[in-house]
Design a protein around this motif. Sequence first.
Motif, PDB file in Angstrom:
ATOM      1  N   SER A  55       0.818  -1.214   0.000  1.00  0.00           N
ATOM      2  CA  SER A  55       0.000   0.000   0.000  1.00  0.00           C
ATOM      3  C   SER A  55       0.855   1.269   0.000  1.00  0.00           C
ATOM      4  CB  SER A  55      -0.978   0.000   1.176  1.00  0.00           C
ATOM      5  OG  SER A  55      -0.286  -0.202   2.382  1.00  0.00           O
ATOM      6  N   ALA A  56       2.167   1.126   0.257  1.00  0.00           N
ATOM      7  CA  ALA A  56       3.053   2.296   0.117  1.00  0.00           C
ATOM      8  C   ALA A  56       2.945   2.883  -1.290  1.00  0.00           C
ATOM      9  CB  ALA A  56       4.495   1.894   0.414  1.00  0.00           C
ATOM     10  N   PHE A  57       2.806   2.003  -2.298  1.00  0.00           N
ATOM     11  CA  PHE A  57       2.646   2.476  -3.680  1.00  0.00           C
ATOM     12  C   PHE A  57       1.348   3.282  -3.829  1.00  0.00           C
ATOM     13  CE2 PHE A  57       5.360  -0.492  -6.605  1.00  0.00           C
ATOM     14  CZ  PHE A  57       6.508   0.014  -6.035  1.00  0.00           C
ATOM     15  N   ASP A  58       0.280   2.817  -3.169  1.00  0.00           N
ATOM     16  CA  ASP A  58      -0.995   3.539  -3.258  1.00  0.00           C
ATOM     17  C   ASP A  58      -0.858   4.939  -2.659  1.00  0.00           C
ATOM     18  OD1 ASP A  58      -1.925   1.176  -4.242  1.00  0.00           O
ATOM     19  OD2 ASP A  58      -2.864   0.524  -2.368  1.00  0.00           O
ATOM     20  N   ARG A  59      -0.137   5.016  -1.539  1.00  0.00           N
ATOM     21  CA  ARG A  59       0.020   6.329  -0.898  1.00  0.00           C
ATOM     22  C   ARG A  59       0.880   7.258  -1.754  1.00  0.00           C
ATOM     23  NH1 ARG A  59      -0.071   2.739   3.474  1.00  0.00           N
ATOM     24  NH2 ARG A  59       2.200   2.530   3.546  1.00  0.00           N
ATOM     25  N   ILE A  60       1.852   6.703  -2.465  1.00  0.00           N
ATOM     26  CA  ILE A  60       2.645   7.543  -3.384  1.00  0.00           C
ATOM     27  C   ILE A  60       1.740   8.067  -4.500  1.00  0.00           C
ATOM     28  CG2 ILE A  60       4.495   7.525  -5.099  1.00  0.00           C
ATOM     29  CD1 ILE A  60       5.978   5.493  -3.340  1.00  0.00           C
ATOM     30  N   MET A  61       0.858   7.195  -5.016  1.00  0.00           N
ATOM     31  CA  MET A  61      -0.061   7.624  -6.078  1.00  0.00           C
ATOM     32  C   MET A  61      -1.020   8.691  -5.560  1.00  0.00           C
ATOM     33  SD  MET A  61       0.913   6.186  -8.732  1.00  0.00           S
ATOM     34  CE  MET A  61      -0.347   6.343  -9.993  1.00  0.00           C
ATOM     35  N   ALA A  62      -1.504   8.481  -4.328  1.00  0.00           N
ATOM     36  CA  ALA A  62      -2.449   9.445  -3.761  1.00  0.00           C
ATOM     37  C   ALA A  62      -1.777  10.801  -3.549  1.00  0.00           C
ATOM     38  CB  ALA A  62      -3.007   8.910  -2.439  1.00  0.00           C
ATOM     39  N   ALA A  63      -0.455  10.797  -3.364  1.00  0.00           N
ATOM     40  CA  ALA A  63       0.251  12.050  -3.112  1.00  0.00           C
ATOM     41  C   ALA A  63       0.364  12.918  -4.364  1.00  0.00           C
ATOM     42  CB  ALA A  63       1.647  11.755  -2.552  1.00  0.00           C
ATOM     43  N   GLY A  64       0.235  12.313  -5.549  1.00  0.00           N
ATOM     44  CA  GLY A  64       0.383  13.156  -6.742  1.00  0.00           C
ATOM     45  C   GLY A  64       0.224  12.426  -8.065  1.00  0.00           C
TER      46      GLY A  64
ATOM     47  N   SER B 220      14.793   0.565  -3.682  1.00  0.00           N
ATOM     48  CA  SER B 220      14.358   1.883  -4.139  1.00  0.00           C
ATOM     49  C   SER B 220      13.133   1.751  -5.041  1.00  0.00           C
ATOM     50  CB  SER B 220      15.486   2.568  -4.906  1.00  0.00           C
ATOM     51  OG  SER B 220      15.019   3.760  -5.504  1.00  0.00           O
ATOM     52  N   ALA B 221      12.224   2.714  -4.916  1.00  0.00           N
ATOM     53  CA  ALA B 221      10.999   2.696  -5.723  1.00  0.00           C
ATOM     54  C   ALA B 221      11.102   3.664  -6.894  1.00  0.00           C
ATOM     55  CB  ALA B 221       9.802   3.038  -4.853  1.00  0.00           C
ATOM     56  N   MET B 222      12.331   4.039  -7.260  1.00  0.00           N
ATOM     57  CA  MET B 222      12.489   5.094  -8.268  1.00  0.00           C
ATOM     58  C   MET B 222      11.926   4.712  -9.636  1.00  0.00           C
ATOM     59  SD  MET B 222      13.799   8.082  -7.544  1.00  0.00           S
ATOM     60  CE  MET B 222      15.070   8.729  -8.637  1.00  0.00           C
ATOM     61  N   LEU B 223      12.041   3.443 -10.033  1.00  0.00           N
ATOM     62  CA  LEU B 223      11.528   3.084 -11.361  1.00  0.00           C
ATOM     63  C   LEU B 223      10.011   3.222 -11.379  1.00  0.00           C
ATOM     64  CD1 LEU B 223      12.562   2.210 -14.147  1.00  0.00           C
ATOM     65  CD2 LEU B 223      11.896  -0.112 -13.559  1.00  0.00           C
ATOM     66  N   PHE B 224       9.360   2.754 -10.311  1.00  0.00           N
ATOM     67  CA  PHE B 224       7.899   2.892 -10.209  1.00  0.00           C
ATOM     68  C   PHE B 224       7.498   4.367 -10.249  1.00  0.00           C
ATOM     69  CE2 PHE B 224       4.393   3.808  -7.233  1.00  0.00           C
ATOM     70  CZ  PHE B 224       3.353   3.211  -7.917  1.00  0.00           C
ATOM     71  N   VAL B 225       8.080   5.161  -9.356  1.00  0.00           N
ATOM     72  CA  VAL B 225       7.688   6.573  -9.262  1.00  0.00           C
ATOM     73  C   VAL B 225       7.999   7.297 -10.576  1.00  0.00           C
ATOM     74  CG1 VAL B 225       8.033   8.744  -8.018  1.00  0.00           C
ATOM     75  CG2 VAL B 225       7.986   6.586  -6.761  1.00  0.00           C
ATOM     76  N   SER B 226       9.144   6.967 -11.174  1.00  0.00           N
ATOM     77  CA  SER B 226       9.516   7.668 -12.403  1.00  0.00           C
ATOM     78  C   SER B 226       8.584   7.286 -13.557  1.00  0.00           C
ATOM     79  CB  SER B 226      10.966   7.367 -12.775  1.00  0.00           C
ATOM     80  OG  SER B 226      11.115   6.024 -13.195  1.00  0.00           O
ATOM     81  N   ALA B 227       8.117   6.040 -13.553  1.00  0.00           N
ATOM     82  CA  ALA B 227       7.179   5.634 -14.607  1.00  0.00           C
ATOM     83  C   ALA B 227       5.883   6.425 -14.479  1.00  0.00           C
ATOM     84  CB  ALA B 227       6.898   4.133 -14.523  1.00  0.00           C
ATOM     85  N   LYS B 228       5.410   6.580 -13.235  1.00  0.00           N
ATOM     86  CA  LYS B 228       4.154   7.309 -13.029  1.00  0.00           C
ATOM     87  C   LYS B 228       4.326   8.797 -13.335  1.00  0.00           C
ATOM     88  CE  LYS B 228       2.224   3.544 -11.823  1.00  0.00           C
ATOM     89  NZ  LYS B 228       1.429   2.875 -12.857  1.00  0.00           N
TER      90      LYS B 228
ATOM     91  N   MET C  71       7.526   8.952  -1.389  1.00  0.00           N
ATOM     92  CA  MET C  71       8.418   7.805  -1.596  1.00  0.00           C
ATOM     93  C   MET C  71       9.456   7.740  -0.475  1.00  0.00           C
ATOM     94  SD  MET C  71      11.020   7.370  -4.829  1.00  0.00           S
ATOM     95  CE  MET C  71      12.246   8.582  -4.336  1.00  0.00           C
ATOM     96  N   ASP C  72      10.032   8.896  -0.134  1.00  0.00           N
ATOM     97  CA  ASP C  72      11.026   8.925   0.943  1.00  0.00           C
ATOM     98  C   ASP C  72      10.380   8.607   2.283  1.00  0.00           C
ATOM     99  OD1 ASP C  72      13.017   9.469  -0.805  1.00  0.00           O
ATOM    100  OD2 ASP C  72      13.156  11.618  -0.347  1.00  0.00           O
TER     101      ASP C  72
END
Lengths: 228, 254
Positions: free
Chosen positions: B123-132, B178-186, B211-212
Motif C-alpha cells: 500500500s506504500a505504492f498507493d500512498r505515493i499515487m495518492a500524493a500526486g 528503491s521505488a524510483m523506477l515505479f515513481v519515475s514511470a508514473k 516515496m522517501d
Amino acid sequence: MSRLTSPTSSTVGQKILVACTGLLLCGFLVVHLAGNLLLFVGPEAYNAYAHKLHSYEPLVKVAEVVLFLLFASHIVLAVRLSIRNRRARGSAYAMSVSKRDDRILGVRLDYWMLPTGLVVLAFLLLHLVDFTWELRPDVTYAELEPYEKALALLTSWPTIVGYSVGTIILGAHLLHGAPSLLQTLGINHPRYNKCIKLLGGLFAVVIALGFFSLVLWANWFEHGGGHG
Amino acid sequence: MSDQRMRITLKIWRQAGPQARGEFRTYRLDDVNPHMSFLEMLDVLNERLIAQGEDPVAFDHDCREGICGMCSLMINGQAHGPLKETTTCQLHMRHFRDGDTIVVEPWRARAFPIVKDLVVDRSAFDRIMAAGGYVSVNTGNAPEANTIPVPKDTAEKALDAAQCIGCGACVAACKNASAMLFVSAKVSHLKLMPQGHPERQRRVLRMVAQMDAEGFGGCTNTSECEAACPMGISVENIARLNREYLRAELCRES
Ligand code: HEM
Ligand code: FES
C-alpha cells in the motif's frame, strides 16, 4: 504554491548534489593531473608550475576551502544515502541473482561505491600527509624543490603501495561514477547512451592510468635513468 | 515440448504473521506438469497441504494474465523468476528442470512489510499515487479524444511508462529497495501527456516526498530494476524524473 521541500530534504535532491560535487571533483582531477603530468617534461617545467601555483597564497587558500567543501559535502551526502539505502532492505534475501546481462564480466562496481569511495578517502589523506602537511617522518622536506620532493615521495614504498591502490580504486569509483552522474543529472537518451557509457569509462581509465603513470615513471624511468 | 512430469523441490518462506519469525520450509512435488504456470504449481501444493490439514502457502495473485501486478514472488533470487519481461503468473514450469530446487521468497523491503508467508503489503505504492499520481479533471462527459493533439512519439513514450503494473519488482530487485523506477514511470506517463502538465511540478515533489517517507531507498543507477521489470520499463524514466525534480526545485514559477 508553497515550498514543499528543500533540495537536500529528498533522496533525489541529495543524489543530485552527490552528482554535482562528483562532477566538480572530476574537474579538479583533470586540472590536477594535467599539472602533475609536467613531471614528465622535467624539473624546470614542473618547478616553475609549482612555484607559479603557489605564488599568491590567498588564492591557494580559497581553492583549498572550496575543495574541502566539495569533498566534505560529497562524502557526507553519499555516506548518508548509503546508510539509508542499506536500511531500506529490512531483512536480507536468502538468494539474490541479477537479471542484468549487460555487465562486463559480471563486475558490479555500482555495488562498491561506498567501499571504493572510502579507499579514495584514505588515499586522499595519505596524499595530504605526503605533500600538503609534509608529515612523513622518512622524508626530509627541507631544501627540496617541488620536483625533488615529488620524486622522493613517489619512490618511497608507502607511497608506491598507497598510490597504486588509490589510483586504481579511484578509477573503479569513476568507472561507475562518471556515467552515473549524467543519469542523475537527467542526461539519458537512447541516441547517445552508448556514447555516454563509453566516454565515461574512457574518462575513468584515463584519469586512473594518468595518475598511476606518475608512480610508474618515478620508479622505473626517472629513478633508473638518473635524470636531474 | 515434452510432457514429462517433473520432480521439484520447493524451499518456501513461511511466516505466520507480520511480527512472527519466518523460516524456509521444504516441500517436494513429484508430479509437476511442465505446462503449469508457477502459480498453478503452488495451487497444487496448497491443495495437498489443505488435504493434509496444513496451512496453505499464502501468495498474492489476481488476474493471472500478466496485467494486475499482484503476483509478487522472488524466485531463486530473481523477481518474477528467471525470464525477462515476464510476471510470475506467466512463468511456466517448463523453464525449470526436472529435479530442480526452487527458493521462493517474498519481496523484501522495509516499505513492503510481510503480511503472511509470501504476501507483502504494497500500500506504500498507493500512498505515493495518492500524493500526486493523478490529474485533476472535472467530471462529466469525457471530452472528445482528439481535441488535444499529442505527437505520436510522445504518446508512445507515455504509453511505455504507463505499462507499469505496480508489481514492485523494481523495489524487490534493487539493492537499495528503491521505488524510483515505479515513481519515475508514473511521473513520466502523466508529465508527458498534456493533461498532466498543469500539475507536473507539485506532482514530482509530492510523489518523491511520499516515496522517501515510506522508507524506500534512493537510486544508485544500478539498473537492476529495469532488468527485473516485467513490463520492460526503462531507467530513461528515472532520468526524466531527475529532470522533472530539478526543474521543479529550481525553475518553479511560484
Ligand atoms: C576525487 C574524489 C572523488 C570523485 C571524483 C568522486 C566522484 C563521484 C561521482 C562522479 C559519483 C557518481 C554520482 C552519481 O552517481 O550521480 C560518486 C558517487 C559516490 N561517491 Fe564519490 N567521488 C570521489 C570521492 C569519494 C569519497 C572520498 C567518498 C567517500 C565515502 C565517495 C563516496 C561516494 C559514494 C558512496 C557514491 C555513491 C552515492 C550514491 O550512489 O548514492 N566518493 N562519486
Ligand atoms: S496475477 Fe496479475 S500479473 Fe500476475
